[in-house]
Design a protein around this motif. Sequence first.
Motif, PDB file in Angstrom:
ATOM      1  N   ALA A 142      35.710  40.510  23.604  1.00  0.00           N
ATOM      2  CA  ALA A 142      36.615  40.292  22.467  1.00  0.00           C
ATOM      3  C   ALA A 142      36.384  38.917  21.842  1.00  0.00           C
ATOM      4  CB  ALA A 142      38.062  40.439  22.921  1.00  0.00           C
TER       5      ALA A 142
ATOM      6  N   ALA B 263      37.894  37.400  18.476  1.00  0.00           N
ATOM      7  CA  ALA B 263      39.330  37.456  18.760  1.00  0.00           C
ATOM      8  C   ALA B 263      39.977  36.084  18.577  1.00  0.00           C
ATOM      9  CB  ALA B 263      39.572  37.946  20.184  1.00  0.00           C
TER      10      ALA B 263
ATOM     11  N   PHE C 268      35.365  46.122  19.296  1.00  0.00           N
ATOM     12  CA  PHE C 268      35.896  44.869  18.772  1.00  0.00           C
ATOM     13  C   PHE C 268      35.219  44.488  17.452  1.00  0.00           C
ATOM     14  CE2 PHE C 268      36.830  43.851  23.435  1.00  0.00           C
ATOM     15  CZ  PHE C 268      38.126  44.325  23.342  1.00  0.00           C
TER      16      PHE C 268
ATOM     17  N   GLN D 274      32.503  47.948  24.479  1.00  0.00           N
ATOM     18  CA  GLN D 274      33.586  46.997  24.208  1.00  0.00           C
ATOM     19  C   GLN D 274      33.296  46.223  22.917  1.00  0.00           C
ATOM     20  OE1 GLN D 274      33.635  44.480  27.673  1.00  0.00           O
ATOM     21  NE2 GLN D 274      34.743  45.954  28.929  1.00  0.00           N
ATOM     22  N   ARG D 275      32.092  45.695  22.832  1.00  0.00           N
ATOM     23  CA  ARG D 275      31.725  44.884  21.661  1.00  0.00           C
ATOM     24  C   ARG D 275      31.729  45.714  20.383  1.00  0.00           C
ATOM     25  NH1 ARG D 275      27.565  40.159  22.333  1.00  0.00           N
ATOM     26  NH2 ARG D 275      28.515  39.767  20.311  1.00  0.00           N
TER      27      ARG D 275
ATOM     28  N   ASP E  50      38.373  42.683  29.428  1.00  0.00           N
ATOM     29  CA  ASP E  50      37.349  42.726  28.376  1.00  0.00           C
ATOM     30  C   ASP E  50      37.429  41.529  27.430  1.00  0.00           C
ATOM     31  OD1 ASP E  50      39.644  43.367  26.936  1.00  0.00           O
ATOM     32  OD2 ASP E  50      38.993  45.384  26.414  1.00  0.00           O
ATOM     33  N   LEU E  51      38.082  40.473  27.865  1.00  0.00           N
ATOM     34  CA  LEU E  51      38.296  39.340  26.970  1.00  0.00           C
ATOM     35  C   LEU E  51      37.008  38.645  26.544  1.00  0.00           C
ATOM     36  CD1 LEU E  51      38.326  36.196  28.400  1.00  0.00           C
ATOM     37  CD2 LEU E  51      40.125  37.334  29.633  1.00  0.00           C
ATOM     38  N   GLU E  52      35.978  38.648  27.387  1.00  0.00           N
ATOM     39  CA  GLU E  52      34.724  38.000  27.001  1.00  0.00           C
ATOM     40  C   GLU E  52      34.115  38.697  25.780  1.00  0.00           C
ATOM     41  OE1 GLU E  52      35.337  39.001  30.169  1.00  0.00           O
ATOM     42  OE2 GLU E  52      35.336  37.153  31.353  1.00  0.00           O
TER      43      GLU E  52
ATOM     44  N   VAL F  42      44.100  36.809  22.772  1.00  0.00           N
ATOM     45  CA  VAL F  42      43.782  37.729  23.854  1.00  0.00           C
ATOM     46  C   VAL F  42      44.991  37.800  24.777  1.00  0.00           C
ATOM     47  CG1 VAL F  42      41.276  37.425  23.785  1.00  0.00           C
ATOM     48  CG2 VAL F  42      42.644  35.922  25.212  1.00  0.00           C
TER      49      VAL F  42
ATOM     50  N   THR G  93      29.974  46.915  28.389  1.00  0.00           N
ATOM     51  CA  THR G  93      30.141  45.762  27.500  1.00  0.00           C
ATOM     52  C   THR G  93      29.691  46.070  26.078  1.00  0.00           C
ATOM     53  OG1 THR G  93      29.833  44.276  29.375  1.00  0.00           O
ATOM     54  CG2 THR G  93      29.590  43.308  27.203  1.00  0.00           C
TER      55      THR G  93
ATOM     56  N   GLY H 108      41.498  42.270  23.077  1.00  0.00           N
ATOM     57  CA  GLY H 108      40.994  41.796  24.357  1.00  0.00           C
ATOM     58  C   GLY H 108      42.113  41.576  25.355  1.00  0.00           C
TER      59      GLY H 108
END
Length: 118
Positions: A96, A101, A64, A60-61, A92-94, A104, A57, A88
């Motif tokens: 994003a 974002a 983004f 990912q962050r 991994d949408l959370e 998504v 995570t 996202g």
Amino acid sequence: PPNLPPLNVCLQVNVSGEASKSGCAPLEAPALAAAIVRLPGLRLRGLMAIPEPTDDTALQRRRFAGLRETLASISAQTGGRLDTLSMGMSDDLEAAIMEGATLVRVGTAIFGKRDYTT
């Protein structure tokens, strides 16, 4: 044709440097965005990215956040005209969303995993 409105577009940025992904390098995005803004048939709305898949995570962050920062910088250079941050996907949408974002892509969450081998 001149009677059509400009086409809304997002510039794809390859935030993870993967050879399998399209998009410009993050450092190339400002110059490419400046060139797109000058084209009468296009309206640059924002940036998009599909980072490498990972369960990390924090990574990912970071990916983004980097795109969000690039969008803010380019938007400032273009008079604040950019409003779209497309990043996202289902996995991994959370992260994003936490990084700003505005779009998504959630196909897998809706339709399940698909088989692309056929």
